[in-house]
Design an enzyme around this catalytic site. Structure first.
Site, mmCIF file in Angstrom:
data_model
loop_
_atom_site.group_PDB
_atom_site.id
_atom_site.type_symbol
_atom_site.label_atom_id
_atom_site.label_comp_id
_atom_site.label_asym_id
_atom_site.label_seq_id
_atom_site.Cartn_x
_atom_site.Cartn_y
_atom_site.Cartn_z
ATOM 1 N N SER A 288 0.829 -1.209 0.000
ATOM 2 C CA SER A 288 0.000 0.000 0.000
ATOM 3 C C SER A 288 0.860 1.255 0.000
ATOM 4 O O SER A 288 2.026 1.239 0.410
ATOM 5 C CB SER A 288 -0.912 0.017 1.232
ATOM 6 O OG SER A 288 -1.612 -1.195 1.340
HETATM 7 N N1 SAH Z 1 -0.654 -5.055 3.999
HETATM 8 C C1 SAH Z 1 0.118 -5.325 2.805
HETATM 9 C C2 SAH Z 1 -0.603 -4.964 1.523
HETATM 10 C C3 SAH Z 1 -1.747 -5.811 1.317
HETATM 11 S S1 SAH Z 1 -2.230 -6.174 -0.332
HETATM 12 C C4 SAH Z 1 1.449 -4.656 2.825
HETATM 13 O O1 SAH Z 1 1.740 -3.899 3.756
HETATM 14 O O2 SAH Z 1 2.253 -4.916 1.921
HETATM 15 C C5 SAH Z 1 -3.529 -7.271 0.132
HETATM 16 C C6 SAH Z 1 -3.085 -8.657 0.482
HETATM 17 O O3 SAH Z 1 -4.233 -9.355 0.960
HETATM 18 C C7 SAH Z 1 -2.602 -9.451 -0.729
HETATM 19 O O4 SAH Z 1 -1.316 -9.965 -0.473
HETATM 20 C C8 SAH Z 1 -3.642 -10.573 -0.867
HETATM 21 O O5 SAH Z 1 -3.101 -11.798 -1.319
HETATM 22 C C9 SAH Z 1 -4.155 -10.688 0.556
HETATM 23 N N2 SAH Z 1 -5.477 -11.305 0.716
HETATM 24 C C10 SAH Z 1 -6.574 -11.172 -0.086
HETATM 25 N N3 SAH Z 1 -7.597 -11.874 0.421
HETATM 26 C C11 SAH Z 1 -7.150 -12.471 1.571
HETATM 27 C C12 SAH Z 1 -7.744 -13.325 2.542
HETATM 28 N N4 SAH Z 1 -9.016 -13.723 2.454
HETATM 29 N N5 SAH Z 1 -6.987 -13.726 3.585
HETATM 30 C C13 SAH Z 1 -5.680 -13.351 3.690
HETATM 31 N N6 SAH Z 1 -5.063 -12.543 2.803
HETATM 32 C C14 SAH Z 1 -5.788 -12.100 1.759
#
Ligand code: SAH
Length: 220
Positions: free
Chosen positions: A59
Site C-alpha cells: 500500500s
Molecule cells: N498489507 C500489505 C498490503 C496488502 S495487499 C502490505 O503492507 O504490503 C492485500 C493482500 O491481501 C494481498 O497480499 C492478498 O493476497 C491478501 N489477501 C486477499 N484476500 C485475503 C484473505 N481472504 N486472507 C488473507 N489474505 C488475503
C-alpha cells in the site's frame, strides 16, 4: 541514502496528514525498500503503491499511516492484520503494539514476508497462510483488527473476534472503489460503523469476501 529518502517521505507526504508522532517515527525507521523487489527500490520512498507480485501491491505510505492512525493502537495491544502482502504494514504495527498476528492467503508472499521479519529481527509478528476472512487465529480475540484488502460485505466473523471496545478498520465496496470503514464493538452484540474515507485496495478473496473464481490467474 535510504535514511534521507525516508525522512523526506515523512516530511513530504505524511506529516501534514498524520498527527501521531509514534507512527511517523516508525515510518522514518522502517526500511520500506526492503519490502519491495530490488528493481523497484528506487521508488520505495515515493507516495505510491507498488507491485509485489501475484497481482498484489504494497500500500501507499500515506494509506498505511492513515489506517494505522485510525486504528488507535496502544503499546499493550494485540493486533490482527488480514492481508500480510509484503509485510510492511505488519512491521509498522509491530513497532507500536505488543503482538501482531497477520494472515496471507498466497503462500509465496507469506513466506517472503516471514523472511523479512526474521532478517529485520522483528520478534513480535506471527504469520499464518490461510483465508483470513474466517477462523483467523481462531482461538484468539484482538484489541484491533486491520483488513488491508477490499471486501464486498461486512466482515462478520472478524467483527466477532474483536474485544468489546475494540476497533476494526476495513475497506469495503466494489472491485474498483471502496470506502474505508471503522467499526467499534460497543457491546457483545453491537457494533458502530463509521465511513472514514475513500480508498482502493486489491480484492479480499475468501469465504466472507470475493469469490475465488480468478484463483488460477492470481496464483500462477
Ligand atoms: N498489507 C500489505 C498490503 C496488502 S495487499 C502490505 O503492507 O504490503 C492485500 C493482500 O491481501 C494481498 O497480499 C492478498 O493476497 C491478501 N489477501 C486477499 N484476500 C485475503 C484473505 N481472504 N486472507 C488473507 N489474505 C488475503
Amino acid at each position: 541514502m535510504h535514511i534521507t529518502a525516508r525522512l523526506s517521505m515523512v516530511e513530504r507526504y505524511l506529516r501534514s496528514h498524520v498527527r501521531d508522532p509514534r507512527i511517523l517515527e516508525a515510518m522514518e525507521q522502517l526500511p520500506r525498500h526492503l519490502f519491495v523487489d530490488p528493481a523497484l527500490q528506487s521508488r520505495a520512498y515515493h507516495n505510491d503503491a507498488l507491485p509485489i507480485g501475484f497481482g498484489q501491491t504494497i500500500s501507499q505510505p500515506l494509506m498505511v499511516a492513515r489506517m494505522t492512525e485510525q486504528l488507535q493502537v496502544e503499546q499493550h495491544h494485540c493486533v490482527l492484520e488480514i492481508g500480510t502482502g509484503s509485510g510492511y504494514q505488519a512491521a509498522i504495527l509491530a513497532a507500536l503494539c505488543r503482538e501482531v498476528f497477520t494472515v496471507e492467503r498466497l503462500e509465496p508472499l507469506a513466506m517472503e514476508a516471514r523472511e523479512r521479519f526474521e532478517q529485520l529481527g522483528i520478534p513480535n509478528i506471527h504469520t499464518a497462510i490461510a483465508d483470513g476472512t474466517v477462523n483467523a487465529f481462531a482461538e484468539l480475540t484482538f484489541d484491533r483488527i486491520l483488513i488491508t484488502a477490499g471486501g464486498n460485505r461486512h466482515p462478520s466473523s472478524l467483527l466477532r473476534q474483536l474485544i468489546v471496545g475494540g476497533i476494526l478498520i476495513a475497506p469495503i465496496g466494489t472491485d474498483k472503489h471502496q470506502t474505508l470503514y471503522r467499526y467499534i464493538r460497543t457491546a457483545a452484540n453491537h457494533w458502530q460503523r463509521t465511513p472514514i474515507g475513500d480508498c482502493h485496495f486489491v480484492k479480499l478473496i475468501g469465504e466472507e469476501g470475493w469469490q475465488d473464481q480468478e484463483k488460477e490467474e492470481v496464483v500462477l
